[in-house]
Design a protein around this motif. Structure first.
Motif, PDB file in Angstrom:
ATOM      1  N   VAL A  21       0.275  17.021  59.209  1.00 33.70           N
ATOM      2  CA  VAL A  21      -0.288  17.861  60.260  1.00 33.70           C
ATOM      3  C   VAL A  21      -0.710  17.049  61.477  1.00 33.70           C
ATOM      4  N   ARG A  22      -0.332  17.524  62.644  1.00 32.98           N
ATOM      5  CA  ARG A  22      -0.785  16.936  63.891  1.00 32.98           C
ATOM      6  C   ARG A  22      -2.060  17.666  64.310  1.00 32.98           C
ATOM      7  N   PRO A  23      -2.794  17.166  65.336  1.00 33.04           N
ATOM      8  CA  PRO A  23      -3.970  17.894  65.812  1.00 33.04           C
ATOM      9  C   PRO A  23      -3.567  19.301  66.241  1.00 33.04           C
ATOM     10  N   PRO A  24      -4.436  20.305  66.043  1.00 38.07           N
ATOM     11  CA  PRO A  24      -4.111  21.687  66.391  1.00 38.07           C
ATOM     12  C   PRO A  24      -3.597  21.806  67.822  1.00 38.07           C
ATOM     13  N   GLN A  25      -2.564  22.621  67.996  1.00 30.36           N
ATOM     14  CA  GLN A  25      -1.952  22.815  69.306  1.00 30.36           C
ATOM     15  C   GLN A  25      -1.883  24.306  69.601  1.00 30.36           C
ATOM     16  N   ALA A  26      -3.010  25.000  69.444  1.00 28.81           N
ATOM     17  CA  ALA A  26      -3.044  26.447  69.578  1.00 28.81           C
ATOM     18  C   ALA A  26      -2.574  26.917  70.945  1.00 28.81           C
ATOM     19  N   GLY A  27      -2.745  26.079  71.958  1.00 28.86           N
ATOM     20  CA  GLY A  27      -2.336  26.462  73.307  1.00 28.86           C
ATOM     21  C   GLY A  27      -0.862  26.769  73.424  1.00 28.86           C
ATOM     22  N   ARG A  28      -0.083  26.253  72.503  1.00 32.16           N
ATOM     23  CA  ARG A  28       1.359  26.502  72.524  1.00 32.16           C
ATOM     24  C   ARG A  28       1.671  27.978  72.337  1.00 32.16           C
ATOM     25  N   LEU A  29       0.738  28.717  71.759  1.00 37.09           N
ATOM     26  CA  LEU A  29       1.003  30.118  71.434  1.00 37.09           C
ATOM     27  C   LEU A  29       0.605  31.080  72.543  1.00 37.09           C
ATOM     28  N   ASP A  30       0.069  30.568  73.646  1.00 37.47           N
ATOM     29  CA  ASP A  30      -0.412  31.434  74.715  1.00 37.47           C
ATOM     30  C   ASP A  30       0.662  32.364  75.265  1.00 37.47           C
ATOM     31  N   ALA A  31       1.906  31.927  75.215  1.00 42.53           N
ATOM     32  CA  ALA A  31       2.999  32.740  75.773  1.00 42.53           C
ATOM     33  C   ALA A  31       3.395  33.902  74.861  1.00 42.53           C
ATOM     34  N   LEU A  32       2.915  33.897  73.612  1.00 39.49           N
ATOM     35  CA  LEU A  32       3.306  34.927  72.656  1.00 39.49           C
ATOM     36  C   LEU A  32       2.411  36.160  72.753  1.00 39.49           C
ATOM     37  N   THR A  33       3.009  37.319  72.527  1.00 42.18           N
ATOM     38  CA  THR A  33       2.224  38.545  72.438  1.00 42.18           C
ATOM     39  C   THR A  33       1.538  38.578  71.078  1.00 42.18           C
ATOM     40  N   ALA A  34       0.600  39.503  70.908  1.00 45.47           N
ATOM     41  CA  ALA A  34      -0.109  39.611  69.633  1.00 45.47           C
ATOM     42  C   ALA A  34       0.866  39.910  68.498  1.00 45.47           C
ATOM     43  N   ARG A  35       1.851  40.764  68.753  1.00 44.25           N
ATOM     44  CA  ARG A  35       2.805  41.113  67.708  1.00 44.25           C
ATOM     45  C   ARG A  35       3.723  39.933  67.391  1.00 44.25           C
ATOM     46  N   GLU A  36       4.058  39.144  68.383  1.00 40.62           N
ATOM     47  CA  GLU A  36       4.894  37.965  68.151  1.00 40.62           C
ATOM     48  C   GLU A  36       4.136  36.916  67.343  1.00 40.62           C
ATOM     49  N   ARG A  37       2.839  36.788  67.589  1.00 38.87           N
ATOM     50  CA  ARG A  37       2.025  35.855  66.801  1.00 38.87           C
ATOM     51  C   ARG A  37       1.975  36.295  65.339  1.00 38.87           C
ATOM     52  N   GLU A  38       1.812  37.592  65.134  1.00 31.34           N
ATOM     53  CA  GLU A  38       1.760  38.103  63.769  1.00 31.34           C
ATOM     54  C   GLU A  38       3.095  37.899  63.068  1.00 31.34           C
ATOM     55  N   THR A  39       4.178  38.082  63.812  1.00 32.97           N
ATOM     56  CA  THR A  39       5.509  37.849  63.259  1.00 32.97           C
ATOM     57  C   THR A  39       5.658  36.391  62.845  1.00 32.97           C
TER      58      THR A  39
END
Length: 219
Positions: free
Chosen positions: A143-161
């Motif tokens: 595991v690398r350090p968390p990179q949550a910012g990478r997900l900013d471009a995703l919609t809520a449904r895309e994140r759930e997918t």
């Protein structure tokens, strides 16, 4: 449409056996064989195959470095081959861009299916390899350090997918969980790959863990 394949393995009998099995299929053509990573990269550049099978351990240039070059330079899909179910380089190979990972004792029908599956744009992991991958995340070794910012471009449904995809669910199972059609799921998966700059579902699983969206033990 014929699937063009390059087979790379430093063991001639293994290489020839795989080539023979694949060549016997009406929709698959083995365009070249290679005995090491350098030859494999050269064969991919010369023949522009759809899929290359790369032994993960080869003299000179190993399969991981060859995969890294092939994935960076071409659209060829990479399937890694190994003798061991608990290979230390599984995660590294997937990070290099590999779309699949098979054991060398794979059954004939499973080998053919794997090539067709990867050529069609899907990814695959042998069950034992999947366990190795999840174990690496659980131990924290991969595991690398968390990179949550990478997900900013995703919609809520895309994140759930993406979260469900990281659990190993098929499109049908994701569709059932989200109460949508499989076509909609395919669209979500395609959007996730495009927005995050990923090659396939295997890399999407890695991204889900690296960003903290998926957490080992919380399935």
């Amino acid at each position: 449409m014929t699937i063009r394949v390059v087979v790379a393995d430093d063991q001639e009998l293994v290489r020839a056996g795989f080539a023979m099995i694949l060549s016997a299929q009406p929709d698959i053509e083995v365009v070249a064989e290679a005995g090491d990573g350098f030859e494999a990269v050269g064969a991919v550049r010369a023949h522009e195959p759809d899929v290359v099978l790369l032994d993960i351990r080869m003299p000179g240039m190993d399969g991981i470095e060859a995969a890294r070059i092939v994935c960076a330079e071409t659209g060829c899909r990479v399937v890694m081959l190994t003798t061991f179910g608990q290979d230390d380089h599984v995660f590294e190979a997937l990070r290099a861009g590999a779309s699949g990972f098979l054991l060398k004792d794979v059954r004939r029908d499973d080998l053919v299916h794997a090539v067709r599956m990867v050529a069609a744009g899907d990814s695959l992991l042998a069950p034992s390899v999947t366990r190795t991958l999840i174990a690496a995340f659980t131990s924290g070794a991969a595991v690398r350090p968390p990179q949550a910012g990478r997900l900013d471009a995703l919609t809520a449904r895309e994140r759930e997918t993406l979260r469900l995809l990281a659990q190993g669910l098929t499109n049908g199972e994701i569709a059932a969980a989200l109460v949508v059609s499989e076509h909609t799921v395919k669209t979500h998966v395609s959007n996730v790959l495009t927005k995050l700059g990923l090659r396939d579902r295997a890399q999407a699983v890695i991204a889900a863990y690296e960003t903290g969206l998926a957490v080992p033990g919380r399935i």
